[in-house]
Design a protein around this motif. Sequence first.
Motif, short mmCIF file in Angstrom:
data_model
loop_
_atom_site.label_atom_id
_atom_site.label_comp_id
_atom_site.label_asym_id
_atom_site.label_seq_id
_atom_site.Cartn_x
_atom_site.Cartn_y
_atom_site.Cartn_z
N VAL A 109 0.82 -1.21 0.00
CA VAL A 109 0.00 0.00 0.00
C VAL A 109 0.85 1.26 0.00
O VAL A 109 0.38 2.33 -0.40
CB VAL A 109 -0.97 0.01 1.20
N ASN A 110 2.08 1.16 0.46
CA ASN A 110 2.97 2.32 0.42
C ASN A 110 3.57 2.46 -0.98
O ASN A 110 3.59 1.53 -1.77
CB ASN A 110 4.09 2.17 1.45
N ASP A 111 4.05 3.65 -1.29
CA ASP A 111 4.61 3.91 -2.61
C ASP A 111 6.02 3.35 -2.73
O ASP A 111 6.77 3.30 -1.75
CB ASP A 111 4.66 5.42 -2.89
N GLY A 112 6.39 2.96 -3.94
CA GLY A 112 7.76 2.57 -4.24
C GLY A 112 8.60 3.81 -4.46
O GLY A 112 8.12 4.93 -4.31
N SER A 176 -2.07 -0.73 -36.38
CA SER A 176 -3.46 -1.05 -36.71
C SER A 176 -4.35 0.17 -36.67
O SER A 176 -5.54 0.08 -36.98
CB SER A 176 -3.98 -2.11 -35.74
N ASP A 177 -3.77 1.32 -36.27
CA ASP A 177 -4.51 2.58 -36.17
C ASP A 177 -5.74 2.44 -35.28
O ASP A 177 -6.84 2.87 -35.62
CB ASP A 177 -4.91 3.08 -37.57
N LYS A 178 -5.53 1.81 -34.12
CA LYS A 178 -6.61 1.63 -33.16
C LYS A 178 -6.26 2.33 -31.85
O LYS A 178 -5.10 2.37 -31.44
CB LYS A 178 -6.84 0.14 -32.90
N GLN A 179 -7.27 2.84 -31.19
CA GLN A 179 -7.05 3.49 -29.91
C GLN A 179 -6.74 2.46 -28.83
O GLN A 179 -7.19 1.32 -28.88
CB GLN A 179 -8.29 4.29 -29.51
N ILE A 180 -5.97 2.89 -27.85
CA ILE A 180 -5.61 2.01 -26.74
C ILE A 180 -5.64 2.81 -25.44
O ILE A 180 -5.15 3.94 -25.39
CB ILE A 180 -4.22 1.39 -26.98
N LYS A 181 -6.26 2.25 -24.41
CA LYS A 181 -6.35 2.91 -23.12
C LYS A 181 -5.16 2.49 -22.25
O LYS A 181 -4.88 1.29 -22.12
CB LYS A 181 -7.66 2.57 -22.42
N ILE A 182 -4.48 3.47 -21.68
CA ILE A 182 -3.31 3.21 -20.84
C ILE A 182 -3.48 3.91 -19.50
O ILE A 182 -3.83 5.10 -19.44
CB ILE A 182 -2.01 3.71 -21.53
N ALA A 183 -3.21 3.18 -18.42
CA ALA A 183 -3.42 3.71 -17.07
C ALA A 183 -2.47 4.86 -16.76
O ALA A 183 -1.26 4.76 -16.99
CB ALA A 183 -3.25 2.60 -16.04
N SER A 184 -3.03 5.93 -16.22
CA SER A 184 -2.20 7.06 -15.80
C SER A 184 -1.90 7.01 -14.30
O SER A 184 -1.12 7.81 -13.80
CB SER A 184 -2.90 8.38 -16.13
N ASN A 185 -2.50 6.04 -13.61
CA ASN A 185 -2.28 5.89 -12.17
C ASN A 185 -1.42 4.66 -11.86
O ASN A 185 -1.47 4.13 -10.75
CB ASN A 185 -3.62 5.76 -11.44
N LYS A 251 -7.74 4.23 -9.74
CA LYS A 251 -8.00 5.60 -9.27
C LYS A 251 -8.10 5.66 -7.74
O LYS A 251 -7.81 6.70 -7.14
CB LYS A 251 -9.25 6.17 -9.91
N ASP A 252 -8.54 4.56 -7.11
CA ASP A 252 -8.65 4.56 -5.65
C ASP A 252 -7.30 4.41 -4.96
O ASP A 252 -7.09 4.91 -3.86
CB ASP A 252 -9.59 3.44 -5.19
N LYS A 253 -6.40 3.69 -5.61
CA LYS A 253 -5.03 3.52 -5.09
C LYS A 253 -4.12 3.26 -6.27
O LYS A 253 -4.26 2.27 -6.97
CB LYS A 253 -4.97 2.33 -4.11
N LYS A 254 -3.21 4.19 -6.50
CA LYS A 254 -2.34 4.01 -7.66
C LYS A 254 -1.53 2.73 -7.52
O LYS A 254 -1.19 2.29 -6.42
CB LYS A 254 -1.41 5.21 -7.82
N ARG A 255 -1.24 2.14 -8.64
CA ARG A 255 -0.43 0.92 -8.66
C ARG A 255 1.03 1.33 -8.82
O ARG A 255 1.41 1.94 -9.82
CB ARG A 255 -0.85 0.02 -9.82
N ASP A 256 1.84 0.99 -7.84
CA ASP A 256 3.25 1.39 -7.86
C ASP A 256 4.12 0.14 -7.69
O ASP A 256 4.19 -0.42 -6.59
CB ASP A 256 3.53 2.39 -6.73
N LEU A 257 4.75 -0.29 -8.76
CA LEU A 257 5.61 -1.47 -8.73
C LEU A 257 7.08 -1.12 -8.91
O LEU A 257 7.89 -1.99 -9.20
CB LEU A 257 5.19 -2.46 -9.83
N ARG A 258 7.41 0.14 -8.73
CA ARG A 258 8.80 0.55 -8.92
C ARG A 258 9.70 -0.06 -7.84
O ARG A 258 9.33 -0.12 -6.67
CB ARG A 258 8.92 2.07 -8.89
#
Length: 289
Positions: A109-112, A176-185, A251-258
Amino acid sequence: MSKILITGAGGFLGSRIYREYKNKYDITALTAKDLDVTDYEAVSFVLEKVKPDIIFHGAAISATKACEDNPQLAYRVNVEGSVNIAKIARKIGAKMLFVSSEQVFNGNVNDGPYSEEDEAIPNTVYGQTKLEAERLLRQEIDELWILRLSWMFGLPERNVPNNPNLFWKIICAVMSDKQIKIASNEYRGITYVYDLIDNLENIFELPYGTYHFGSENEQSTYDTAVFILERIGLSKEKIDRIVIRDEDKYKDKKRDLRMSYEKIKSFGININTSQQSIERALKEFDFKF
């Protein structure tokens, strides 16, 4: 000449290691078809016959969904199979390198960034099996390197498999000229596979212990995707059309795997940042749009 045995040689990393070093070392490359690591007798027969100096143990069920869908099988392969390798390695006097993962920190739960001394709290079956294997291997064999890797990436190459990775996913979206969603959190390093392969001999010279290996990255996964597209020459207009910022995911808790790489750096092993890794891969493959 050192004798090296690779398990998981049919996978993304093992296949490339074999191809890179097969003419320099006496390498036995074993795929899942060659050796069932959950079969102790088979492991004993093969390892005692080959008698390697070093075992690079990369065999695993690494797909998160496959592990979640088949937790018992994941435990058998990732934990019990690894222990089988370690038991025979100790018996024949072989050193062992165990490939672990940043995923052991997926539930923290803590940040990397996380150091090797930080408590790992995995919340996926894959991460849990990797952490349990680490624990049991330390009890089983002293001549052991545990290498926790960040997200490895590469491009498709002839006669070796590619893996699901951000770099290739972005390239495919453009082609393929297709849109892709990428997480900003989400925050994690992505590491060019050859940054690891080029350092493998140095890693075998390290004192035994646990090490993090990967690329530092202060950017979110979304910003990293944008960086890739900028470097292959796409306009801002096209980048904005292709890559969609996903702000709902995590969005509720950013994913930090650093992870922190200060320990391995202290032994003289320098690693590219994710941005340098990306630029190296693009240069080596001369990839432009």
